[in-house]
Design a protein around this motif. Structure first.
Motif, PDB file in Angstrom:
ATOM      1  N   VAL A 240       1.012  -0.949   0.233  1.00 46.91           N
ATOM      2  CA  VAL A 240      -0.093  -0.064   0.228  1.00 46.91           C
ATOM      3  C   VAL A 240       1.002   1.121  -0.225  1.00 46.91           C
ATOM      4  O   VAL A 240       1.761   1.075   1.147  1.00 46.91           O
ATOM      5  N   VAL A 241       0.308   2.544  -1.282  1.00 50.43           N
ATOM      6  CA  VAL A 241       1.560   3.326  -0.951  1.00 50.43           C
ATOM      7  C   VAL A 241       0.402   3.976  -0.153  1.00 50.43           C
ATOM      8  O   VAL A 241      -0.657   4.793  -0.651  1.00 50.43           O
ATOM      9  N   ALA A 242       1.088   4.687   0.248  1.00 53.14           N
ATOM     10  CA  ALA A 242       0.408   6.460   1.412  1.00 53.14           C
ATOM     11  C   ALA A 242       1.015   7.883  -0.088  1.00 53.14           C
ATOM     12  O   ALA A 242       2.164   7.624   0.722  1.00 53.14           O
ATOM     13  N   ALA A 243       0.300   8.001  -1.062  1.00 52.04           N
ATOM     14  CA  ALA A 243       0.980   9.139  -2.077  1.00 52.04           C
ATOM     15  C   ALA A 243       0.578  10.689  -1.579  1.00 52.04           C
ATOM     16  O   ALA A 243      -0.318  10.708  -0.526  1.00 52.04           O
ATOM     17  N   PHE A 244       1.289  11.686  -1.949  1.00 57.21           N
ATOM     18  CA  PHE A 244       0.422  12.605  -1.600  1.00 57.21           C
ATOM     19  C   PHE A 244      -0.459  12.961  -2.302  1.00 57.21           C
ATOM     20  O   PHE A 244      -1.442  12.292  -2.692  1.00 57.21           O
ATOM     21  N   GLY A 245      -1.315  14.269  -1.675  1.00 55.04           N
ATOM     22  CA  GLY A 245      -3.029  14.307  -2.460  1.00 55.04           C
ATOM     23  C   GLY A 245      -3.722  14.158  -2.601  1.00 55.04           C
ATOM     24  O   GLY A 245      -4.149  12.608  -2.141  1.00 55.04           O
ATOM     25  N   ALA A 246      -4.267  13.724  -3.834  1.00 56.35           N
ATOM     26  CA  ALA A 246      -4.809  12.898  -5.054  1.00 56.35           C
ATOM     27  C   ALA A 246      -4.567  11.529  -5.051  1.00 56.35           C
ATOM     28  O   ALA A 246      -5.115  10.690  -5.859  1.00 56.35           O
ATOM     29  N   GLY A 247      -2.886  11.105  -4.729  1.00 57.05           N
ATOM     30  CA  GLY A 247      -2.367  10.062  -5.376  1.00 57.05           C
ATOM     31  C   GLY A 247      -1.505  10.150  -6.411  1.00 57.05           C
ATOM     32  O   GLY A 247      -1.913   9.214  -7.452  1.00 57.05           O
ATOM     33  N   HIS A 248      -1.122  10.988  -5.634  1.00 57.55           N
ATOM     34  CA  HIS A 248       0.493  11.639  -6.330  1.00 57.55           C
ATOM     35  C   HIS A 248       2.178  11.155  -5.663  1.00 57.55           C
ATOM     36  O   HIS A 248       1.789  10.566  -4.031  1.00 57.55           O
ATOM     37  N   VAL A 249       3.268  10.283  -6.324  1.00 56.13           N
ATOM     38  CA  VAL A 249       3.928  10.289  -5.351  1.00 56.13           C
ATOM     39  C   VAL A 249       6.276  10.691  -6.537  1.00 56.13           C
ATOM     40  O   VAL A 249       5.663  11.012  -7.300  1.00 56.13           O
ATOM     41  N   PRO A 250       6.361  10.636  -5.799  1.00 48.05           N
ATOM     42  CA  PRO A 250       7.966  11.565  -6.379  1.00 48.05           C
ATOM     43  C   PRO A 250       7.839  10.691  -7.775  1.00 48.05           C
ATOM     44  O   PRO A 250       7.492   9.293  -8.418  1.00 48.05           O
ATOM     45  N   ARG A 251       8.377  11.489  -9.440  1.00 48.76           N
ATOM     46  CA  ARG A 251       8.116  10.731 -10.542  1.00 48.76           C
ATOM     47  C   ARG A 251       9.374   8.906 -10.209  1.00 48.76           C
ATOM     48  O   ARG A 251       9.557   8.072 -11.578  1.00 48.76           O
ATOM     49  N   THR A 252      10.338   9.372  -9.891  1.00 44.24           N
ATOM     50  CA  THR A 252      11.215   7.929  -9.388  1.00 44.24           C
ATOM     51  C   THR A 252      10.676   7.007  -9.000  1.00 44.24           C
ATOM     52  O   THR A 252      11.440   6.002  -9.181  1.00 44.24           O
ATOM     53  N   TRP A 253       9.919   7.074  -8.559  1.00 43.05           N
ATOM     54  CA  TRP A 253       9.041   5.523  -7.977  1.00 43.05           C
ATOM     55  C   TRP A 253       8.335   5.109  -8.854  1.00 43.05           C
ATOM     56  O   TRP A 253       7.894   3.877  -8.650  1.00 43.05           O
ATOM     57  N   ALA A 254       7.704   5.674 -10.174  1.00 40.01           N
ATOM     58  CA  ALA A 254       6.169   5.364 -10.843  1.00 40.01           C
ATOM     59  C   ALA A 254       6.675   3.636 -11.053  1.00 40.01           C
ATOM     60  O   ALA A 254       6.071   3.302 -11.225  1.00 40.01           O
ATOM     61  N   GLN A 255       7.989   4.065 -11.929  1.00 41.64           N
ATOM     62  CA  GLN A 255       8.566   2.849 -13.460  1.00 41.64           C
ATOM     63  C   GLN A 255       9.178   1.682 -12.009  1.00 41.64           C
ATOM     64  O   GLN A 255       8.077   0.335 -12.287  1.00 41.64           O
ATOM     65  N   ARG A 256       9.187   1.800 -10.660  1.00 43.19           N
ATOM     66  CA  ARG A 256       9.710   0.675  -9.669  1.00 43.19           C
ATOM     67  C   ARG A 256       7.804  -0.099  -9.061  1.00 43.19           C
ATOM     68  O   ARG A 256       7.900  -0.511  -8.921  1.00 43.19           O
ATOM     69  N   LEU A 257       6.922   0.379  -9.184  1.00 46.75           N
ATOM     70  CA  LEU A 257       5.298   0.656  -8.589  1.00 46.75           C
ATOM     71  C   LEU A 257       4.741  -0.331 -10.012  1.00 46.75           C
ATOM     72  O   LEU A 257       4.289  -0.967  -9.492  1.00 46.75           O
ATOM     73  N   GLY A 258       5.163   0.529 -10.701  1.00 48.47           N
ATOM     74  CA  GLY A 258       4.163   0.187 -12.243  1.00 48.47           C
ATOM     75  C   GLY A 258       5.416  -2.124 -11.665  1.00 48.47           C
ATOM     76  O   GLY A 258       4.374  -2.807 -12.226  1.00 48.47           O
ATOM     77  N   ASP A 259       6.123  -1.662 -12.076  1.00 44.33           N
ATOM     78  CA  ASP A 259       6.636  -3.307 -11.669  1.00 44.33           C
ATOM     79  C   ASP A 259       6.322  -3.596 -10.627  1.00 44.33           C
ATOM     80  O   ASP A 259       6.604  -5.062 -10.887  1.00 44.33           O
ATOM     81  N   LEU A 260       6.120  -3.429  -9.828  1.00 42.98           N
ATOM     82  CA  LEU A 260       6.275  -4.300  -8.675  1.00 42.98           C
ATOM     83  C   LEU A 260       4.104  -4.154  -8.635  1.00 42.98           C
ATOM     84  O   LEU A 260       4.511  -5.924  -8.290  1.00 42.98           O
ATOM     85  N   ALA A 261       3.378  -3.325  -9.863  1.00 44.90           N
ATOM     86  CA  ALA A 261       2.350  -3.796  -9.879  1.00 44.90           C
ATOM     87  C   ALA A 261       2.135  -5.294 -10.903  1.00 44.90           C
ATOM     88  O   ALA A 261       1.004  -5.426 -11.043  1.00 44.90           O
ATOM     89  N   ALA A 262       2.531  -5.440 -11.533  1.00 46.74           N
ATOM     90  CA  ALA A 262       2.882  -6.525 -12.763  1.00 46.74           C
ATOM     91  C   ALA A 262       2.680  -7.605 -12.226  1.00 46.74           C
ATOM     92  O   ALA A 262       2.270  -8.982 -12.173  1.00 46.74           O
ATOM     93  N   ARG A 263       3.844  -8.018 -10.545  1.00 43.88           N
ATOM     94  CA  ARG A 263       3.460  -9.068  -9.786  1.00 43.88           C
ATOM     95  C   ARG A 263       2.594  -9.191  -8.496  1.00 43.88           C
ATOM     96  O   ARG A 263       2.432 -10.229  -8.209  1.00 43.88           O
ATOM     97  N   VAL A 264       2.810  -8.005  -7.696  1.00 41.31           N
ATOM     98  CA  VAL A 264       1.915  -8.611  -6.446  1.00 41.31           C
ATOM     99  C   VAL A 264       0.913  -7.012  -6.636  1.00 41.31           C
ATOM    100  O   VAL A 264       0.642  -6.184  -7.129  1.00 41.31           O
ATOM    101  N   PRO A 265       0.075  -7.022  -5.774  1.00 35.00           N
ATOM    102  CA  PRO A 265      -1.134  -6.243  -5.875  1.00 35.00           C
ATOM    103  C   PRO A 265      -0.894  -4.959  -5.265  1.00 35.00           C
ATOM    104  O   PRO A 265      -0.146  -5.344  -4.212  1.00 35.00           O
ATOM    105  N   VAL A 266      -0.535  -3.606  -5.792  1.00 36.59           N
ATOM    106  CA  VAL A 266      -0.301  -2.425  -5.323  1.00 36.59           C
ATOM    107  C   VAL A 266      -0.858  -1.207  -4.987  1.00 36.59           C
ATOM    108  O   VAL A 266      -1.489  -0.931  -6.209  1.00 36.59           O
ATOM    109  N   VAL A 267      -1.893  -0.785  -4.003  1.00 37.87           N
ATOM    110  CA  VAL A 267      -3.167  -0.696  -3.919  1.00 37.87           C
ATOM    111  C   VAL A 267      -2.337   1.391  -3.641  1.00 37.87           C
ATOM    112  O   VAL A 267      -1.027   1.087  -2.417  1.00 37.87           O
ATOM    113  N   LEU A 268      -3.071   2.161  -4.400  1.00 40.29           N
ATOM    114  CA  LEU A 268      -2.828   3.252  -3.677  1.00 40.29           C
ATOM    115  C   LEU A 268      -3.412   4.331  -3.203  1.00 40.29           C
ATOM    116  O   LEU A 268      -4.784   4.242  -3.232  1.00 40.29           O
TER     117      LEU A 268
END
Length: 333
Positions: A240-268
C-alpha cells in the motif's frame, strides 16, 4: 411496577485485551503496564448493574502495540460464534491500534449484535481517567437495539464512530478519536445512545485468514529516493502506497511501482487522512494518479492507508485473487 414483571436485562459480553484502560503502576512507579482485569474495569462503573447482564472475558492483557492479526481473528471467531445468543459485545483495548482493530474486526465479524470497541487515553491512576465513562458508553451502545446491524463501532468521549471511518488523530487527548471523512454516526446524549445515520455493512472477508502473506505500507515524502521499494519488489505479497494529495508520488517511484504492480497487488491511497484518490484529473507524467493507475496500481479510494493495508492483507490471507481484490477496493471509491 412489580419488579418481577420487568424484562430481563440484555446480555453483553465484555472482552478485555489490555491497553491503557487496563494499565496501572507497580510498586516501583516506573510507568504503567496492563494489570487490570475485565472485572476490575466493570467494578469501577457501578451504573453498569442497571444496564446489562455482563459476561466478562480476559482475552489478552497486553498493550495495543502488541496486538496482531491473529489476535483479532481469534476475537472475530468468538464473536461470530456467540452473536446469535448475545445482545452485544464490548471490547476494551489499547488505543495505539484501536482504529485498525475496529476496521479489521468489521471485515471479519458477520453477526448483527453490536460490537463496540473502547479504551482510555488516561490510565486508571490519573486524575480524570476516561476509562469508566467510555466503558459505560460502550455497554449502553452494545445493549442498544438501534445499533444492531451496524457492525463494529468505536465509543469514545460520548461519540460513536464507524469502524471504516474512525482515526486516532491525537496522541494524548481524551477526544483523540474522530472520523475526518464522515463525522460520528452517533452520540451519547444524557447517557443514552443516539444513532444519527446508518451505514451499509462493508463486504466481509471470510475466516480463517490463515494463508501467509506479507503486506507493508510505504509513505511518499518530499525528495524520497524510495529505497524501500527495492526491498518490496523481492519480498512482499502486496503493498500500500500512502501517496501525496490525491494519489501522487515522486516521479522516480513510478517505474518501480509499475514493475511491482505487475507481480503483486499495489494499492494507491492518500496520506492526507481524508478525501479520495482521484482517477482522471492529474496527468503531469510519471507519478500522477493517471500514470500510476495506468501502470496497474489499484485505486484505494477513500480508505486511509492503514485500513487499506488491513483490507489487502485480509484478502490475500483469505486467498482472494486479483480480480476480487480490485472489486473490494472499488467499493471504497
Amino acid at each position: 411496577m412489580d419488579p418481577t414483571s420487568q424484562a430481563p436485562l440484555p446480555c453483553v459480553l465484555v472482552l478485555s485485551l489490555g491497553g491503557t484502560i487496563a494499565m496501572a503502576a507497580d510498586a516501583t512507579g516506573r510507568g504503567v503496564t496492563p494489570r487490570l482485569t475485565a472485572e476490575d474495569l466493570v467494578a469501577a462503573v457501578p451504573e453498569l448493574a442497571a444496564e446489562a447482564t455482563l459476561e466478562l472475558v480476559d482475552f489478552r492483557k497486553i498493550p495495543g502495540a502488541w496486538l496482531d492479526v491473529e489476535d483479532i481473528a481469534a476475537v472475530a471467531e468468538l464473536l461470530n460464534k456467540r452473536s446469535p445468543d448475545t445482545a452485544g459485545f464490548v471490547i476494551t483495548q489499547g488505543t495505539d491500534t484501536l482504529e485498525e482493530t475496529a476496521y479489521l474486526l468489521d471485515l471479519l465479524y458477520t453477526g448483527d449484535a453490536p460490537v463496540v470497541i473502547t479504551g482510555a487515553m488516561r490510565n486508571a491512576q490519573m486524575a480524570g481517567a476516561d476509562g469508566p465513562a467510555n466503558v459505560l458508553a460502550a455497554v449502553r451502545t452494545a445493549a442498544c437495539p438501534e445499533a444492531r446491524g451496524m457492525g463494529v463501532l468505536v465509543a469514545f468521549a460520548d461519540e460513536l464512530h464507524a469502524a471504516r471511518h474512525v482515526q486516532k488523530t491525537h496522541s494524548t487527548s481524551t477526544s483523540a478519536f474522530t472520523s475526518p471523512d464522515a463525522g460520528p454516526v452517533g452520540h451519547l446524549i444524557e447517557g443514552r445512545p443516539r444513532i444519527h445515520f446508518m451505514l451499509p455493512r462493508q463486504a466481509h472477508v471470510g475466516l480463517p485468514v490463515a494463508r501467509p502473506a506479507s503486506v507493508e505500507l510505504i509513505e511518499a515524502t518530499l525528495g524520497s529516493e524510495g529505497l524501500l521499494l527495492d526491498e518490496a519488489v523481492a519480498r512482499l505479497d502486496g503493498l500500500v502506497v500512502a501517496a501525496f494529495g490525491a494519489g501522487h508520488v515522486p516521479r522516480t517511484w513510478a517505474q518501480r511501482l509499475g514493475d511491482l504492480a505487475a507481480r503483486v497487488p499495489v494499492v494507491l491511497t492518500s496520506r492526507t487522512g481524508a478525501g479520495s484518490v482521484l482517477t482522471h484529473t492529474y496527468d503531469f507524467g510519471p507519478g500522477s494518479e493517471i500514470d500510476l493507475l495506468g501502470r496497474g496500481l489499484i485505486n484505494g479510494g477513500r480508505l486511509e492507508p492503514r485500513k487499506a493495508r488491513l483490507l489487502l492483507l485480509a484478502l490475500l490471507r483469505s486467498g482472494a485473487d486479483h480480480a476480487s481484490i480490485q472489486a473490494a477496493f472499488a467499493a471504497h471509491r
